[in-house]
Design an enzyme around this catalytic site. Structure first.
Site, PDB file in Angstrom:
ATOM      1  N   GLU A  57       0.808  -1.219   0.000  1.00 22.52           N
ATOM      2  CA  GLU A  57       0.000   0.000   0.000  1.00 22.52           C
ATOM      3  C   GLU A  57       0.844   1.272   0.000  1.00 22.52           C
ATOM      4  O   GLU A  57       1.796   1.403   0.776  1.00 22.52           O
ATOM      5  CB  GLU A  57      -0.928   0.002   1.210  1.00 22.52           C
ATOM      6  N   LYS A  59       0.649   4.669   1.174  1.00 24.17           N
ATOM      7  CA  LYS A  59      -0.131   5.369   2.204  1.00 24.17           C
ATOM      8  C   LYS A  59       0.766   6.393   2.871  1.00 24.17           C
ATOM      9  O   LYS A  59       1.685   6.046   3.612  1.00 24.17           O
ATOM     10  CB  LYS A  59      -0.638   4.349   3.225  1.00 24.17           C
ATOM     11  N   LYS A 120      -8.309   2.880  -2.882  1.00 32.63           N
ATOM     12  CA  LYS A 120      -8.596   2.820  -1.442  1.00 32.63           C
ATOM     13  C   LYS A 120      -9.179   4.155  -0.991  1.00 32.63           C
ATOM     14  O   LYS A 120      -8.484   5.172  -0.935  1.00 32.63           O
ATOM     15  CB  LYS A 120      -7.293   2.523  -0.690  1.00 32.63           C
ATOM     16  N   GLU A 169     -14.998  -5.007   2.507  1.00 34.34           N
ATOM     17  CA  GLU A 169     -14.349  -5.040   3.818  1.00 34.34           C
ATOM     18  C   GLU A 169     -15.366  -5.163   4.945  1.00 34.34           C
ATOM     19  O   GLU A 169     -16.305  -4.382   5.046  1.00 34.34           O
ATOM     20  CB  GLU A 169     -13.538  -3.757   3.989  1.00 34.34           C
ATOM     21  N   ASN A 189     -10.953  -6.474   7.986  1.00 32.46           N
ATOM     22  CA  ASN A 189     -10.109  -5.385   8.473  1.00 32.46           C
ATOM     23  C   ASN A 189      -9.786  -5.629   9.949  1.00 32.46           C
ATOM     24  O   ASN A 189     -10.696  -5.765  10.772  1.00 32.46           O
ATOM     25  CB  ASN A 189     -10.804  -4.034   8.294  1.00 32.46           C
ATOM     26  N   GLU A 219      -6.518  -7.322   6.247  1.00 35.22           N
ATOM     27  CA  GLU A 219      -6.096  -5.936   6.086  1.00 35.22           C
ATOM     28  C   GLU A 219      -5.665  -5.310   7.420  1.00 35.22           C
ATOM     29  O   GLU A 219      -6.350  -5.465   8.416  1.00 35.22           O
ATOM     30  CB  GLU A 219      -7.253  -5.091   5.524  1.00 35.22           C
ATOM     31  N   SER A 220      -4.553  -4.631   7.386  1.00 33.12           N
ATOM     32  CA  SER A 220      -4.080  -3.775   8.483  1.00 33.12           C
ATOM     33  C   SER A 220      -3.394  -4.558   9.614  1.00 33.12           C
ATOM     34  O   SER A 220      -3.787  -5.668   9.959  1.00 33.12           O
ATOM     35  CB  SER A 220      -5.222  -2.955   9.098  1.00 33.12           C
TER      36      SER A 220
END
Length: 263
Positions: A57, A59, A120, A169, A189, A219-220
């Site tokens: 990603e 970001k 995103k 998500e 997530n 995710e994350s």
């Protein structure tokens, strides 16, 4: 505690209204029509066929942590991710909270990125789907916590009409009803978007409640190769990682080192 997601969505509604004033929907749709004959690389296929499944990603900023890499360049980092083994990319396009831009995807494409790119953002209006298609994204993120089931179904259908795949998500068990919409990719997530508290155990907890043989994405909060290995054993095929790489002076090299430890 203040619900950050509620604040972001309220701001996003104002943003979309403003964007429609600057570029009316009809004009945007006309621009996208000229692109519909061109196919885009499949993110789902890339993840299902990959040995690593890393979605790297781009970001630059976070509402909870501020600037991560304020000078990060869209013409450099996404291409570096591609050159160092990413299976797909995610590019933040929300400007106010994440320091992103639609132009970052266009710039990455112009720099030579051919991998699938996830748009995103916090999508609450079909207008944003057309924006995603226009800038060169392959897939869009739809967040169950942002949308009613009906809204999500409509947006998913429109995304598919535009040739975009959908990463849907979910964060908690009560949102798993959205899985019935059969998105291209089923995301869990690990970050609570209301409080921004992150717990990777969330993916392990919800994995068995998702349909079998679908493309699952965690995710994350993923920072260790061992975590990816364990998530793969739980059925995940995609692993969205941003801050862990973006905090490095050379995100692409950090990605390569991460992948080396995976193999």
């Amino acid at each position: 505690m203040k619900d950050i997601l509620e604040e972001i969505v309220a701001h996003k509604r104002m943003e979309v209204r403003r964007m429609k004033e600057q570029l009316p929907s009809r004009q945007l749709y006309r621009q996208v029509e000229t692109l519909l004959g061109f196919s885009l690389p499949s993110m789902r296929q890339a993840l299902m066929e990959s040995e690593t499944g890393i979605i790297a990603e781009f970001k630059r900023k976070s509402p909870s942590k501020g600037w991560i890499q304020e000078d990060g360049k869209a013409e450099e980092i996404p291409l570096s991710y591609q050159e160092n083994g990413a299976s797909a990319l995610s590019i933040l396009t929300d400007e106010y909270y994440f320091g992103g831009s639609d132009a970052f995807i266009s710039t990455a494409r112009e720099a030579g990125v051919t991998l699938p790119i996830l748009y995103k953002n916090f999508i609450i209006d079909e207008y944003q789907l057309f924006q995603a298609r226009l800038c060169g994204a392959s897939a869009v993120l739809l967040i169950a916590a942002d949308l009613t089931l009906g809204e999500c179904k409509t947006l998913l259908h429109t995304a598919h009409e535009l040739g975009l795949e959908v990463l849907l998500e979910m964060h908690e068990e009560k949102e798993l009803d959205y899985a019935e919409l059969e998105p291209d990719m089923y995301g869990i997530n690990n970050r609570n978007l209301g409080t921004f508290v992150t717990d990777v155990d969330n993916s392990f907890r919800l994995a068995s409640l998702l349909p079998l043989d679908v493309c699952k994405v965690s995710e994350s909060g993923i920072s260790q190769p061992e975590t990816v290995k364990m998530l793969r054993l739980s059925g995940f095929r995609g692993f969205l990682i941003g801050e862990n790489f973006m905090r490095s002076d050379a995100p692409g090299i950090a990605l390569r080192e991460f992948i080396t430890k995976l193999k």
